[in-house]
Design an enzyme around this catalytic site. Structure first.
Site, PDB file in Angstrom:
ATOM      1  N   ASP A  17       8.062  16.358  -1.353  1.00  0.00           N
ATOM      2  CA  ASP A  17       9.241  16.099  -0.522  1.00  0.00           C
ATOM      3  C   ASP A  17       9.605  17.374   0.217  1.00  0.00           C
ATOM      4  O   ASP A  17       9.324  18.473  -0.253  1.00  0.00           O
ATOM      5  CB  ASP A  17      10.423  15.614  -1.377  1.00  0.00           C
ATOM      6  CG  ASP A  17      11.374  14.741  -0.577  1.00  0.00           C
ATOM      7  OD1 ASP A  17      11.307  13.504  -0.724  1.00  0.00           O
ATOM      8  OD2 ASP A  17      12.155  15.293   0.234  1.00  0.00           O
ATOM      9  N   THR A  27       8.150   0.745   5.368  1.00  0.00           N
ATOM     10  CA  THR A  27       8.217  -0.489   6.154  1.00  0.00           C
ATOM     11  C   THR A  27       8.053  -0.113   7.624  1.00  0.00           C
ATOM     12  O   THR A  27       8.890   0.603   8.175  1.00  0.00           O
ATOM     13  CB  THR A  27       9.573  -1.179   5.909  1.00  0.00           C
ATOM     14  OG1 THR A  27       9.696  -1.416   4.506  1.00  0.00           O
ATOM     15  CG2 THR A  27       9.681  -2.478   6.671  1.00  0.00           C
ATOM     16  N   GLU A  77      15.911  -2.347  -5.255  1.00  0.00           N
ATOM     17  CA  GLU A  77      16.677  -1.323  -5.963  1.00  0.00           C
ATOM     18  C   GLU A  77      17.488  -2.009  -7.050  1.00  0.00           C
ATOM     19  O   GLU A  77      17.973  -3.123  -6.866  1.00  0.00           O
ATOM     20  CB  GLU A  77      17.586  -0.573  -4.986  1.00  0.00           C
ATOM     21  CG  GLU A  77      16.787   0.368  -4.111  1.00  0.00           C
ATOM     22  CD  GLU A  77      17.638   1.075  -3.063  1.00  0.00           C
ATOM     23  OE1 GLU A  77      18.858   1.103  -3.193  1.00  0.00           O
ATOM     24  OE2 GLU A  77      17.042   1.603  -2.108  1.00  0.00           O
ATOM     25  N   LYS A 129       5.966  -7.754   5.389  1.00  0.00           N
ATOM     26  CA  LYS A 129       7.155  -7.081   4.846  1.00  0.00           C
ATOM     27  C   LYS A 129       8.411  -7.432   5.655  1.00  0.00           C
ATOM     28  O   LYS A 129       9.455  -7.772   5.103  1.00  0.00           O
ATOM     29  CB  LYS A 129       6.918  -5.566   4.840  1.00  0.00           C
ATOM     30  CG  LYS A 129       8.109  -4.747   4.457  1.00  0.00           C
ATOM     31  CD  LYS A 129       8.570  -4.989   3.016  1.00  0.00           C
ATOM     32  CE  LYS A 129       9.930  -4.362   2.767  1.00  0.00           C
ATOM     33  NZ  LYS A 129      10.445  -4.623   1.444  1.00  0.00           N
ATOM     34  N   ASN A 157      11.792  -9.649   4.321  1.00  0.00           N
ATOM     35  CA  ASN A 157      13.183  -9.174   4.364  1.00  0.00           C
ATOM     36  C   ASN A 157      14.036  -9.986   5.331  1.00  0.00           C
ATOM     37  O   ASN A 157      15.189 -10.301   5.038  1.00  0.00           O
ATOM     38  CB  ASN A 157      13.228  -7.692   4.744  1.00  0.00           C
ATOM     39  CG  ASN A 157      13.059  -6.805   3.519  1.00  0.00           C
ATOM     40  OD1 ASN A 157      12.882  -7.308   2.413  1.00  0.00           O
ATOM     41  ND2 ASN A 157      13.103  -5.507   3.700  1.00  0.00           N
ATOM     42  N   LEU A 177      21.379 -17.286  -2.969  1.00  0.00           N
ATOM     43  CA  LEU A 177      22.298 -18.280  -2.411  1.00  0.00           C
ATOM     44  C   LEU A 177      23.754 -17.912  -2.650  1.00  0.00           C
ATOM     45  O   LEU A 177      24.644 -18.711  -2.384  1.00  0.00           O
ATOM     46  CB  LEU A 177      22.031 -19.656  -3.030  1.00  0.00           C
ATOM     47  CG  LEU A 177      20.717 -20.351  -2.660  1.00  0.00           C
ATOM     48  CD1 LEU A 177      20.671 -21.733  -3.308  1.00  0.00           C
ATOM     49  CD2 LEU A 177      20.575 -20.488  -1.151  1.00  0.00           C
ATOM     50  N   GLY A 200      23.757  -5.476   2.808  1.00  0.00           N
ATOM     51  CA  GLY A 200      23.757  -4.068   3.214  1.00  0.00           C
ATOM     52  C   GLY A 200      22.486  -3.429   2.705  1.00  0.00           C
ATOM     53  O   GLY A 200      21.456  -4.087   2.593  1.00  0.00           O
ATOM     54  N   CYS A 247      17.492  -1.464   3.621  1.00  0.00           N
ATOM     55  CA  CYS A 247      16.366  -2.244   4.150  1.00  0.00           C
ATOM     56  C   CYS A 247      16.764  -3.393   5.075  1.00  0.00           C
ATOM     57  O   CYS A 247      16.375  -3.396   6.240  1.00  0.00           O
ATOM     58  CB  CYS A 247      15.523  -2.770   2.994  1.00  0.00           C
ATOM     59  SG  CYS A 247      14.695  -1.438   2.124  1.00  0.00           S
TER      60      CYS A 247
HETATM   61  N1  LIG Z   1      14.669   1.588  -0.801  1.00  0.00           N
HETATM   62  C1  LIG Z   1      14.110   0.400  -0.946  1.00  0.00           C
HETATM   63  O1  LIG Z   1      14.584  -0.456  -1.698  1.00  0.00           O
HETATM   64  C2  LIG Z   1      12.846   0.071  -0.199  1.00  0.00           C
HETATM   65  C3  LIG Z   1      12.097  -1.040  -0.606  1.00  0.00           C
HETATM   66  C4  LIG Z   1      10.922  -1.330   0.080  1.00  0.00           C
HETATM   67  C5  LIG Z   1      10.527  -0.547   1.159  1.00  0.00           C
HETATM   68  N2  LIG Z   1      11.285   0.513   1.541  1.00  0.00           N
HETATM   69  C6  LIG Z   1      10.809   1.343   2.653  1.00  0.00           C
HETATM   70  O2  LIG Z   1      10.229   2.524   2.112  1.00  0.00           O
HETATM   71  C7  LIG Z   1      10.447   3.633   2.984  1.00  0.00           C
HETATM   72  C8  LIG Z   1      11.159   4.736   2.223  1.00  0.00           C
HETATM   73  O3  LIG Z   1      12.417   4.263   1.820  1.00  0.00           O
HETATM   74  P1  LIG Z   1      13.313   5.008   0.735  1.00  0.00           P
HETATM   75  O4  LIG Z   1      14.462   4.120   0.448  1.00  0.00           O
HETATM   76  O5  LIG Z   1      12.458   5.470  -0.379  1.00  0.00           O
HETATM   77  O6  LIG Z   1      13.793   6.265   1.611  1.00  0.00           O
HETATM   78  P2  LIG Z   1      14.500   7.587   1.077  1.00  0.00           P
HETATM   79  O7  LIG Z   1      15.292   8.087   2.211  1.00  0.00           O
HETATM   80  O8  LIG Z   1      15.160   7.317  -0.239  1.00  0.00           O
HETATM   81  O9  LIG Z   1      13.276   8.584   0.785  1.00  0.00           O
HETATM   82  C9  LIG Z   1      12.493   9.189   1.762  1.00  0.00           C
HETATM   83  C10 LIG Z   1      12.129  10.596   1.300  1.00  0.00           C
HETATM   84  O10 LIG Z   1      11.208  11.166   2.199  1.00  0.00           O
HETATM   85  C11 LIG Z   1      11.498  12.556   2.309  1.00  0.00           C
HETATM   86  N3  LIG Z   1      10.866  13.115   3.494  1.00  0.00           N
HETATM   87  C12 LIG Z   1      11.250  13.035   4.780  1.00  0.00           C
HETATM   88  N4  LIG Z   1      10.360  13.671   5.575  1.00  0.00           N
HETATM   89  C13 LIG Z   1       9.393  14.161   4.763  1.00  0.00           C
HETATM   90  C14 LIG Z   1       8.209  14.900   4.983  1.00  0.00           C
HETATM   91  N5  LIG Z   1       7.859  15.279   6.183  1.00  0.00           N
HETATM   92  N6  LIG Z   1       7.462  15.247   3.916  1.00  0.00           N
HETATM   93  C15 LIG Z   1       7.836  14.885   2.673  1.00  0.00           C
HETATM   94  N7  LIG Z   1       8.930  14.173   2.402  1.00  0.00           N
HETATM   95  C16 LIG Z   1       9.711  13.819   3.443  1.00  0.00           C
HETATM   96  C17 LIG Z   1      13.001  12.600   2.296  1.00  0.00           C
HETATM   97  O11 LIG Z   1      13.490  13.892   1.956  1.00  0.00           O
HETATM   98  C18 LIG Z   1      13.324  11.552   1.234  1.00  0.00           C
HETATM   99  O12 LIG Z   1      13.403  12.120  -0.062  1.00  0.00           O
HETATM  100  C19 LIG Z   1      11.238   3.079   4.164  1.00  0.00           C
HETATM  101  O13 LIG Z   1      10.351   2.710   5.177  1.00  0.00           O
HETATM  102  C20 LIG Z   1      11.895   1.841   3.573  1.00  0.00           C
HETATM  103  O14 LIG Z   1      12.177   0.882   4.565  1.00  0.00           O
HETATM  104  C21 LIG Z   1      12.428   0.850   0.881  1.00  0.00           C
END
Ligand SMILES: NC(=O)c1ccc[n+]([C@@H]2O[C@H](COP(=O)([O-])OP(=O)(O)OC[C@H]3O[C@@H](n4cnc5c(N)ncnc54)[C@H](O)[C@@H]3O)[C@@H](O)[C@H]2O)c1
Length: 443
Positions: free
Chosen positions: A30, A123, A159, A211, A215, A257, A264, A267
């Site tokens: 990260d 996504t 989540e 995906k 959603n 339902l 909210g 996603c």
């Molecule tokens: N949160 C969910 O429930 C969920 C479920 C399915 C899919 N997604 C998808 O997954 C993806 C990530 O979502 P998330 O909720 O985990 O996001 P998030 O914001 O919680 O995590 C993203 C992470 O990436 C890091 N980051 C940013 N730029 C970076 C880089 N250059 N190198 C390394 N790390 C970097 C950020 O610091 C952050 O910790 C999105 O596309 C989201 O739509 C999320």
């Protein structure tokens, strides 16, 4: 297998930890140095039931590491997951800059004599896998086209139950036509589908669209019920009854339902917007999605006119207790949480707010600062409040001590955006009680 996960947020941390749990060696990367320091020191950075235990176990066993260096992470990794943010850009389309910037870095680091699978878990709109491939090739110093494949592997975890969803997915969707990548992906996911749930292989475009379709469909389902709830209020029907009546039809199903104060989270809002935008880019007007977005915006403020009416259209000087800040229970994620829209509306009308959430207080404080009071417990939030508003259906709010609520509130009034309480019970207790899609109980 040796894995790197780039991006250690909700998806990246769950993905890395769960793959370590099945015996893989995982390094999570990260750019947030504080996050990496905390994780390296055994401190979990998100609230997700069941995650901490396996995070600590795998870290102790030496299978789960954290770094800020992509170079270090991918050096020995056979498989590289991208779990990076794809927030909405100004026009609503998914912002791919995080993904493409990392792809550019990968292009410089990949070696022509190796082979790695780069897996997009974020996504992303249809066509992103080609864009990632092009960005890698463009930044590479030599021809490395045979040294990697880009695979689309969208994530469906929820989540709040993310560990369970990841360890026992309903299905795993994999978009690739490369035989080499198919074999690796099959091996990687085999431990997660031992009960027979499918790994569905398809082309990259179909996986990317799957995906968004999932959603968007769920957002439509929630929004449909929210509109039925509106009708129930106007026609004197009870949405709980209608929900049970239609949910027992197998074609409809019981889940998703429950009406409320809108969807909210990180996603649904951004994915519905991005799919609508993608559609318009190929000259398709996805009308149902536009309506869903419009209805959801209104639904977030569904309780506000009811509250205003109860207080004779004057909320100035009124004080409200809000239970729940996270966008849904069992998470500390507050992104696009309906509670925040309500708080803004109440403050704008001159009211003040005390709020409590079991897990989302720290994140909320970062956003709201001293705009509201943060209470130490659910009952502390009620002190001097004129009424209670429920924004998130945490389990601990379901059977509260109504005597304590009654004693603390100035008015015996509850506005419930999640339909937690039985109407008859509220009538017997003598509360003024308004919820979503059900009759108002007047004290
Ligand atoms: N949160 C969910 O429930 C969920 C479920 C399915 C899919 N997604 C998808 O997954 C993806 C990530 O979502 P998330 O909720 O985990 O996001 P998030 O914001 O919680 O995590 C993203 C992470 O990436 C890091 N980051 C940013 N730029 C970076 C880089 N250059 N190198 C390394 N790390 C970097 C950020 O610091 C952050 O910790 C999105 O596309 C989201 O739509 C999320």
């Amino acid at each position: 297998m040796k894995l790197a996960v780039i991006g250690t947020g909700y998806v990246g941390l769950v993905t890395g930890t769960c793959f370590a749990e099945t015996g893989n060696d995982v390094i999570c990367v990260d750019i947030d140095i504080n996050k990496v320091n905390k994780l390296s020191n055994g401190q979990i950075t998100i609230f997700e039931p069941g995650l901490e235990k396996i995070f600590l176990r795998n870290q102790k066993e030496g299978r789960l590491h954290f770094t800020t260096s992509i170079e270090e992470a991918i050096e020995n990794a056979q498989v590289i997951f991208l779990a990076l943010p794809t927030p909405p850009g100004e026009d609503g389309s998914a912002d791919l800059s995080y993904i493409l910037n990392v792809a550019t870095v990968l292009g410089k680091l990949l070696k022509p004599d190796g082979y790695k699978v780069i897996i997009d878990k974020s996504t992303v709109p249809v066509g992103t896998s080609e864009k990632v491939k092009s960005a890698i090739l463009l930044s590479a110093g030599s021809d490395i086209s045979h040294a990697f494949d880009v695979v689309s592997n969208p994530e469906f975890l929820r989540e709040g139950v993310a560990v369970e969803d990841f360890m026992k997915p309903d299905r795993v969707v994999i978009g690739t036509t490369s035989d080499k990548a198919i074999k690796i992906m099959n091996d990687l996911y085999a431990p997660f589908v031992r009960q027979g749930n499918p790994i569905i292989f398809m082309d990259e475009h179909s996986a990317e669209l799957t995906k968004y379709a999932a959603n968007a469909f769920l957002a439509v389902k929630i929004t449909f019920m929210n509109e039925i709830a509106q009708l129930c209020e106007r026609l004197g029907a009870d949405v709980d009854m209608v929900r049970k009546g239609i949910g027992s039809d197998e074609r409809i199903g019981k889940r998703f339902l429950f009406p409320g104060i809108g969807y909210g989270g990180s996603c649904f809002p951004k994915d519905v917007k991005a799919l609508a935008k993608s559609s318009s880019e190929v000259n398709y007007d996805f009308k149902i999605l536009k309506s869903v977005m419009e209805v959801n915006e209104l639904q977030k403020l569904h309780l506000i006119p009811k509250i205003k009416a109860y207080f004779n259209n004057d909320l100035s000087g009124k004080h409200f207790a809000i239970w729940g800040l996270s966008f849904k229970p069992n998470t500390d994620d507050i992104r696009e949480a309906p509670a925040f829209y309500m708080i803004d509306a109440l403050l704008e009308m001159g009211a003040t707010v005390s709020a409590f959430d079991p897990e989302a207080m720290a994140n909320s404080k970062q956003v709201l600062g001293d705009k509201i009071k943060f209470a130490d417990g659910q009952y502390d939030a009620l002190e001097n409040a004129d009424a209670l508003i429920i924004a998130t259906e945490w389990n601990e709010f379901r059977t509260p001590d109504f005597e304590r609520i009654e004693k603390s509130l100035k008015q015996k009034a509850i506005f419930d955006g999640r339909n937690l309480f039985d109407l008859q019970a509220m009538q017997n207790l003598g509360f003024h009680y308004e919820s979503v899609g059900r009759s108002a109980i007047h004290a």
